[in-house]
Scaffold this motif. Sequence first.
Motif, PDB file in Angstrom:
ATOM      1  N   MET A   1       0.468  -1.291   0.444  1.00 56.20           N
ATOM      2  CA  MET A   1      -0.040  -0.082   0.039  1.00 56.20           C
ATOM      3  C   MET A   1       1.015   1.132   0.110  1.00 56.20           C
ATOM      4  SD  MET A   1      -2.760   1.358   2.819  1.00 56.20           S
ATOM      5  CE  MET A   1      -3.930  -0.191   2.692  1.00 56.20           C
ATOM      6  N   ASP A  56      -4.347  10.361 -14.327  1.00 59.69           N
ATOM      7  CA  ASP A  56      -5.054   8.990 -15.113  1.00 59.69           C
ATOM      8  C   ASP A  56      -4.283   7.785 -15.048  1.00 59.69           C
ATOM      9  OD1 ASP A  56      -8.015   9.038 -15.501  1.00 59.69           O
ATOM     10  OD2 ASP A  56      -7.217  10.997 -16.006  1.00 59.69           O
ATOM     11  N   PRO A  57      -3.674   7.096 -15.222  1.00 60.83           N
ATOM     12  CA  PRO A  57      -2.910   5.905 -15.060  1.00 60.83           C
ATOM     13  C   PRO A  57      -3.185   5.907 -16.571  1.00 60.83           C
ATOM     14  CG  PRO A  57      -5.160   4.820 -14.352  1.00 60.83           C
ATOM     15  CD  PRO A  57      -5.059   5.734 -14.825  1.00 60.83           C
ATOM     16  N   VAL A  58      -1.998   5.854 -16.902  1.00 59.20           N
ATOM     17  CA  VAL A  58      -2.031   4.459 -18.846  1.00 59.20           C
ATOM     18  C   VAL A  58      -2.186   2.946 -18.317  1.00 59.20           C
ATOM     19  CG1 VAL A  58      -0.076   3.852 -20.537  1.00 59.20           C
ATOM     20  CG2 VAL A  58       0.310   5.758 -18.399  1.00 59.20           C
ATOM     21  N   THR A  59      -3.646   3.015 -18.576  1.00 59.84           N
ATOM     22  CA  THR A  59      -4.133   1.744 -18.791  1.00 59.84           C
ATOM     23  C   THR A  59      -3.893   0.729 -19.543  1.00 59.84           C
ATOM     24  OG1 THR A  59      -5.878   2.230 -20.185  1.00 59.84           O
ATOM     25  CG2 THR A  59      -6.248   2.828 -17.861  1.00 59.84           C
ATOM     26  N   GLU A  60      -4.042  -0.620 -19.315  1.00 57.37           N
ATOM     27  CA  GLU A  60      -3.715  -2.091 -20.621  1.00 57.37           C
ATOM     28  C   GLU A  60      -4.776  -2.653 -20.805  1.00 57.37           C
ATOM     29  OE1 GLU A  60      -1.744  -4.630 -18.059  1.00 57.37           O
ATOM     30  OE2 GLU A  60      -0.036  -3.486 -17.019  1.00 57.37           O
ATOM     31  N   LYS A  62      -8.521  -3.246 -21.650  1.00 56.08           N
ATOM     32  CA  LYS A  62      -9.575  -3.910 -20.634  1.00 56.08           C
ATOM     33  C   LYS A  62      -9.948  -4.891 -21.355  1.00 56.08           C
ATOM     34  CE  LYS A  62     -11.084   1.348 -21.906  1.00 56.08           C
ATOM     35  NZ  LYS A  62     -11.627   1.614 -21.931  1.00 56.08           N
ATOM     36  N   GLY A  63     -11.090  -5.519 -20.703  1.00 53.74           N
ATOM     37  CA  GLY A  63     -11.540  -6.695 -20.588  1.00 53.74           C
ATOM     38  C   GLY A  63     -10.730  -7.880 -20.268  1.00 53.74           C
ATOM     39  N   ARG A  64     -11.166  -9.158 -19.595  1.00 56.45           N
ATOM     40  CA  ARG A  64     -11.188  -9.679 -18.731  1.00 56.45           C
ATOM     41  C   ARG A  64     -10.553 -11.157 -19.458  1.00 56.45           C
ATOM     42  NH1 ARG A  64     -16.564 -11.454 -15.552  1.00 56.45           N
ATOM     43  NH2 ARG A  64     -17.201  -9.419 -15.150  1.00 56.45           N
ATOM     44  N   HIS A  66      -7.020 -11.198 -20.644  1.00 53.73           N
ATOM     45  CA  HIS A  66      -5.481 -10.717 -20.304  1.00 53.73           C
ATOM     46  C   HIS A  66      -5.379 -11.912 -18.722  1.00 53.73           C
ATOM     47  CE1 HIS A  66      -6.952  -7.425 -16.928  1.00 53.73           C
ATOM     48  NE2 HIS A  66      -6.215  -8.068 -16.612  1.00 53.73           N
ATOM     49  N   ARG A  67      -6.877 -11.952 -18.217  1.00 58.34           N
ATOM     50  CA  ARG A  67      -6.660 -12.869 -16.615  1.00 58.34           C
ATOM     51  C   ARG A  67      -6.320 -14.475 -17.227  1.00 58.34           C
ATOM     52  NH1 ARG A  67      -9.889 -12.447 -11.728  1.00 58.34           N
ATOM     53  NH2 ARG A  67      -8.450 -12.549 -11.114  1.00 58.34           N
TER      54      ARG A  67
END
Lengths: 67, 489
Positions: A1, A56-60, A62-64, A66-67
């Motif tokens: 954290m 704002d973060p630099v997002t990777e 989207k979607g599920r 990648h898990r």
Amino acid sequence: MPVQERVWILSAALLTAADIILPYMVFEKSGAWTFWTVLTAIVLAGGIFYTMSWKDPVTEAKGRKHR
Amino acid sequence: MSSVFLLSGIFLWFAAGTFLSWTARKELGKGMTEYFLANRSVGGVLSALTYSATTYSAFMMVGLVGLTYKTGVASLGFELTYLIGTVFLLALFAPRYWSAGKRFNLLTPAEMLSFRYESPAVGIAAAVLCIVMLIPYAAVQLMGTGYLLETLSGGGISFRTATIIAASMSFIFSWWAGLRSVALTDALQSGIMLTASVLLAAFAGFALLPGGPLGFSQTNPALLEVSWPLPMFVGLTLPWFFFAVTNPQVVQRLYSPRSIGSIRKMILGFSFFGFLYTLLCVYLGFAAAGLVPGLEVADNAMAALLSLVPKPLALIVTLSIIAAAVSTMNSIILTLSSMFGRDILKAAIPTLDENREMLLSKAFIPVITVVCLIFAQYRFNLIAVLSSMASGGLLMQLPAVIGAFFWKRSSASGAFWSIATGGVLTGSLYVAGAKPLGQWPPVWGLLLSATVFLIVSLLTSPPAQAGSFLSSINDDLAGILSKKGNSKG
């Protein structure tokens, strides 16, 4: 954290404890209105300060999938 | 106030809201995310206004005013403690929910739980808890409108007619264009709520109170003493302190802002709206105590106060109370219908395609509106019990929510059983009217829920992908808190 969050949680715990305990121990007969109003104003000011650096973060992707 | 005068004002306001809904419908695209989250594209100011209107219900101008009238300054402490809890929690949880929503295409708060714990049963438990607890709470919004209009019109507008009017507005505002419509109409409603409370407080303070705006402090000094017993203060405040992460209609709002800058504006905008609105409502309670003392039913304080002000002002305040009720109810209806589709139907029938999921979720909107309307017609005391039970019951999701974001070891069984056992215990204690050792039901419920969550999680295996979920969220969080991220907002 992150450190900022640890400080924020510690502040939340201390100020919430003060918010409940002090009106019953110190301000029971008078001063509770001012105490609660000033304490809330301090927390709101803390919120401004705490969120000031949010970006704002630099997002990777989207979607599920990648898990 | 004559029925015609009241109904004319309501009609004008309803027409304005309907126009906004119609405008929103032109922007409406297809799909669940579009309908229930406005395609995650809501700006900061609109997010703040819809969050405020959703959070603050008719309780503020009726219940809180009455509570202050009867019990004094402790009501201010109760409501401001809720506000500071919300600011603390939103600063911690809003970026996490927002990030999880975008990354994993989450639609509802319960879906976050079922996804994180890799268990549809956890989402179903949370969704059922929310539906059971929030239907009575939504029904109370209709009841408040019913009592208010019936009283102010001297019976000219019946309780039933008033509740049908409020339910119809809630239905239209939510059905027509989903969150796009709700957010726009909420902006109108929150504007009315704040404007009306400012005008009424100014009129009461400067034109009515004999000793000026602070005259009540000389006539009723006892109201400035903290009169609530500590267990009552804790029992009432505890569920509200965690409202921001346990009530699905506000948690879902954390998925819809378009950027982290919008989330920030939402938090800050709501904070200042809430601070001002709370101070005004409590002030009106003090003013009513000075102007119309001796009322047997404290909840009538606002109606009594309105009898002293010019009719146009009374009408604006009445509309603001209906606005608060409708804006809370339509958000609840919209959120529960999305939970019904996503967390119950989709979990039970995984092959359900999005078109049918959408159709069935939308079909739940009129169903839930009618159920709330029927509930409201009974006017029986159990509804009051169920209403106060709502916030306490929803609190039982707290351990599972905290565990989802902060404890890798937390398991699906721990989350499921903490929600189930805590919900049943809290509900049972409320219905029985029991307060063991003088403590209120949410205290015991949360104690049990947290204990079950910890023990069962330690005895069972965590989900296989728990680490991946947490590291994804923490990566985003590092970007949000870092000064090197994008600055688009």
